[in-house]
Design a protein around this motif. Structure first.
Motif, mmCIF file in Angstrom:
data_model
loop_
_atom_site.group_PDB
_atom_site.id
_atom_site.type_symbol
_atom_site.label_atom_id
_atom_site.label_comp_id
_atom_site.label_asym_id
_atom_site.label_seq_id
_atom_site.Cartn_x
_atom_site.Cartn_y
_atom_site.Cartn_z
ATOM 1 N N LYS A 32 0.810 -1.226 0.000
ATOM 2 C CA LYS A 32 0.000 0.000 0.000
ATOM 3 C C LYS A 32 0.846 1.280 0.000
ATOM 4 C CE LYS A 32 -3.802 -2.383 2.036
ATOM 5 N NZ LYS A 32 -5.070 -2.303 2.641
ATOM 6 N N ASP A 33 2.145 1.141 -0.142
ATOM 7 C CA ASP A 33 3.048 2.293 -0.149
ATOM 8 C C ASP A 33 2.978 2.963 -1.527
ATOM 9 O OD1 ASP A 33 5.227 4.072 -0.238
ATOM 10 O OD2 ASP A 33 6.419 2.807 1.092
ATOM 11 N N GLU A 34 2.247 4.064 -1.599
ATOM 12 C CA GLU A 34 2.029 4.739 -2.885
ATOM 13 C C GLU A 34 3.313 5.330 -3.465
ATOM 14 O OE1 GLU A 34 -1.306 7.400 -2.952
ATOM 15 O OE2 GLU A 34 -2.529 6.016 -1.765
ATOM 16 N N LYS A 35 4.185 5.846 -2.607
ATOM 17 C CA LYS A 35 5.448 6.398 -3.109
ATOM 18 C C LYS A 35 6.304 5.292 -3.714
ATOM 19 C CE LYS A 35 5.865 10.452 -0.162
ATOM 20 N NZ LYS A 35 6.681 11.147 0.844
ATOM 21 N N ALA A 36 6.306 4.139 -3.085
ATOM 22 C CA ALA A 36 7.068 3.007 -3.625
ATOM 23 C C ALA A 36 6.475 2.541 -4.945
ATOM 24 C CB ALA A 36 7.108 1.866 -2.617
ATOM 25 N N MET A 37 5.152 2.547 -5.048
ATOM 26 C CA MET A 37 4.506 2.146 -6.304
ATOM 27 C C MET A 37 4.837 3.132 -7.412
ATOM 28 S SD MET A 37 2.861 -0.014 -8.030
ATOM 29 C CE MET A 37 2.081 -1.134 -6.904
ATOM 30 N N ASP A 38 4.845 4.421 -7.092
ATOM 31 C CA ASP A 38 5.239 5.438 -8.075
ATOM 32 C C ASP A 38 6.684 5.228 -8.516
ATOM 33 O OD1 ASP A 38 2.722 6.581 -7.921
ATOM 34 O OD2 ASP A 38 3.352 8.190 -6.560
ATOM 35 N N TYR A 39 7.560 4.937 -7.556
ATOM 36 C CA TYR A 39 8.976 4.672 -7.841
ATOM 37 C C TYR A 39 9.103 3.464 -8.763
ATOM 38 C CZ TYR A 39 13.931 3.729 -6.870
ATOM 39 O OH TYR A 39 15.273 3.499 -6.984
ATOM 40 N N PHE A 40 8.382 2.387 -8.424
ATOM 41 C CA PHE A 40 8.414 1.180 -9.247
ATOM 42 C C PHE A 40 7.949 1.490 -10.669
ATOM 43 C CE2 PHE A 40 6.116 -2.316 -11.215
ATOM 44 C CZ PHE A 40 7.102 -3.285 -11.254
ATOM 45 N N ASN A 41 6.831 2.180 -10.801
ATOM 46 C CA ASN A 41 6.293 2.503 -12.132
ATOM 47 C C ASN A 41 7.265 3.343 -12.939
ATOM 48 O OD1 ASN A 41 3.901 1.050 -11.795
ATOM 49 N ND2 ASN A 41 2.851 2.793 -10.875
ATOM 50 N N LYS A 42 7.911 4.298 -12.280
ATOM 51 C CA LYS A 42 8.893 5.146 -12.953
ATOM 52 C C LYS A 42 10.047 4.305 -13.499
ATOM 53 C CE LYS A 42 12.404 8.622 -11.958
ATOM 54 N NZ LYS A 42 12.996 9.479 -10.925
ATOM 55 N N TYR A 43 10.596 3.431 -12.661
ATOM 56 C CA TYR A 43 11.747 2.642 -13.090
ATOM 57 C C TYR A 43 11.361 1.513 -14.038
ATOM 58 C CZ TYR A 43 15.090 5.410 -10.738
ATOM 59 O OH TYR A 43 15.892 6.472 -10.407
ATOM 60 N N GLN A 44 10.137 1.041 -13.959
ATOM 61 C CA GLN A 44 9.682 0.058 -14.928
ATOM 62 C C GLN A 44 9.646 0.695 -16.325
ATOM 63 O OE1 GLN A 44 5.537 -1.235 -14.840
ATOM 64 N NE2 GLN A 44 6.252 -3.333 -15.149
ATOM 65 N N THR A 45 9.125 1.907 -16.404
ATOM 66 C CA THR A 45 9.086 2.625 -17.677
ATOM 67 C C THR A 45 10.496 2.898 -18.185
ATOM 68 O OG1 THR A 45 6.966 3.635 -17.126
ATOM 69 C CG2 THR A 45 8.293 4.751 -18.813
ATOM 70 N N LEU A 46 11.375 3.382 -17.295
ATOM 71 C CA LEU A 46 12.755 3.656 -17.700
ATOM 72 C C LEU A 46 13.474 2.388 -18.157
ATOM 73 C CD1 LEU A 46 13.785 6.190 -14.908
ATOM 74 C CD2 LEU A 46 13.382 6.684 -17.333
ATOM 75 N N TYR A 47 13.216 1.271 -17.472
ATOM 76 C CA TYR A 47 13.833 -0.002 -17.838
ATOM 77 C C TYR A 47 13.366 -0.450 -19.221
ATOM 78 C CZ TYR A 47 14.903 -4.988 -17.814
ATOM 79 O OH TYR A 47 15.351 -6.234 -18.147
ATOM 80 N N ARG A 48 12.075 -0.384 -19.457
ATOM 81 C CA ARG A 48 11.552 -0.787 -20.768
ATOM 82 C C ARG A 48 12.122 0.082 -21.882
ATOM 83 N NH1 ARG A 48 5.244 -1.935 -19.107
ATOM 84 N NH2 ARG A 48 5.635 -3.980 -18.193
ATOM 85 N N GLU A 49 12.207 1.380 -21.640
ATOM 86 C CA GLU A 49 12.777 2.288 -22.636
ATOM 87 C C GLU A 49 14.253 1.971 -22.880
ATOM 88 O OE1 GLU A 49 11.955 6.180 -21.078
ATOM 89 O OE2 GLU A 49 9.837 6.077 -21.617
ATOM 90 N N ALA A 50 14.994 1.726 -21.799
ATOM 91 C CA ALA A 50 16.421 1.414 -21.926
ATOM 92 C C ALA A 50 16.624 0.118 -22.706
ATOM 93 C CB ALA A 50 17.063 1.325 -20.544
ATOM 94 N N CYS A 51 15.792 -0.880 -22.429
ATOM 95 C CA CYS A 51 15.889 -2.153 -23.151
ATOM 96 C C CYS A 51 15.596 -1.961 -24.631
ATOM 97 C CB CYS A 51 14.938 -3.182 -22.551
ATOM 98 S SG CYS A 51 15.454 -3.797 -20.940
ATOM 99 N N LYS A 52 14.573 -1.215 -24.947
ATOM 100 C CA LYS A 52 14.229 -0.980 -26.349
ATOM 101 C C LYS A 52 15.352 -0.258 -27.080
ATOM 102 C CE LYS A 52 9.217 -1.070 -26.133
ATOM 103 N NZ LYS A 52 7.968 -0.345 -26.349
ATOM 104 N N GLU A 53 15.933 0.754 -26.435
ATOM 105 C CA GLU A 53 17.038 1.491 -27.054
ATOM 106 C C GLU A 53 18.234 0.584 -27.285
ATOM 107 O OE1 GLU A 53 18.167 5.225 -25.247
ATOM 108 O OE2 GLU A 53 16.076 5.699 -24.832
ATOM 109 N N TYR A 54 18.570 -0.215 -26.282
ATOM 110 C CA TYR A 54 19.712 -1.120 -26.409
ATOM 111 C C TYR A 54 19.464 -2.127 -27.532
ATOM 112 C CZ TYR A 54 23.434 -4.359 -25.320
ATOM 113 O OH TYR A 54 24.550 -5.149 -25.412
ATOM 114 N N GLU A 55 18.275 -2.729 -27.526
ATOM 115 C CA GLU A 55 17.965 -3.747 -28.530
ATOM 116 C C GLU A 55 17.914 -3.174 -29.938
ATOM 117 O OE1 GLU A 55 14.437 -5.609 -26.988
ATOM 118 O OE2 GLU A 55 15.635 -7.048 -25.841
ATOM 119 N N ALA A 56 17.495 -1.939 -30.073
ATOM 120 C CA ALA A 56 17.474 -1.303 -31.393
ATOM 121 C C ALA A 56 18.882 -1.164 -31.964
ATOM 122 C CB ALA A 56 16.794 0.061 -31.312
ATOM 123 N N CYS A 57 19.848 -0.970 -31.079
ATOM 124 C CA CYS A 57 21.234 -0.790 -31.525
ATOM 125 C C CYS A 57 22.029 -2.090 -31.594
ATOM 126 C CB CYS A 57 21.959 0.165 -30.579
ATOM 127 S SG CYS A 57 21.348 1.842 -30.624
#
Length: 76
Positions: A32-57
């Motif tokens: 129920k920790d909303e700040k932790a959930m926001d943190y998780f969502n932020k880094y999940q998005t950043l991780y997916r973006e980083a993976c896509k960029e790496y895989e594209a190259c």
């Protein structure tokens, strides 16, 4: 040996993946920790973006890859 750019991109993948996993483990015991959930969502998005960029190259990071949009099931 990896080029500096490739190393830098892989570092971002690893760091964002670690932050996402660490937050997920914390959320297992604090769901129920909303700040932790926001943190998780932020880094999940950043991780997916980083993976896509790496895989594209440099190609897929795993046998499944992240950029599978539009790919049909293939018999091996």
């Amino acid at each position: 040996m990896m080029s500096q750019s490739k190393k830098a991109q892989m570092k971002i993948v690893r760091e964002t993946g670690f932050a996402m996993l660490d937050a997920a483990l914390y959320l297992d015991t604090h769901p129920k920790d909303e700040k932790a959930m926001d943190y998780f969502n932020k880094y999940q998005t950043l991780y997916r973006e980083a993976c896509k960029e790496y895989e594209a190259c440099y190609g897929p990071l795993t046998h499944e890859g992240h950029g599978k949009e539009g790919v049909e099931n293939v018999d091996l």
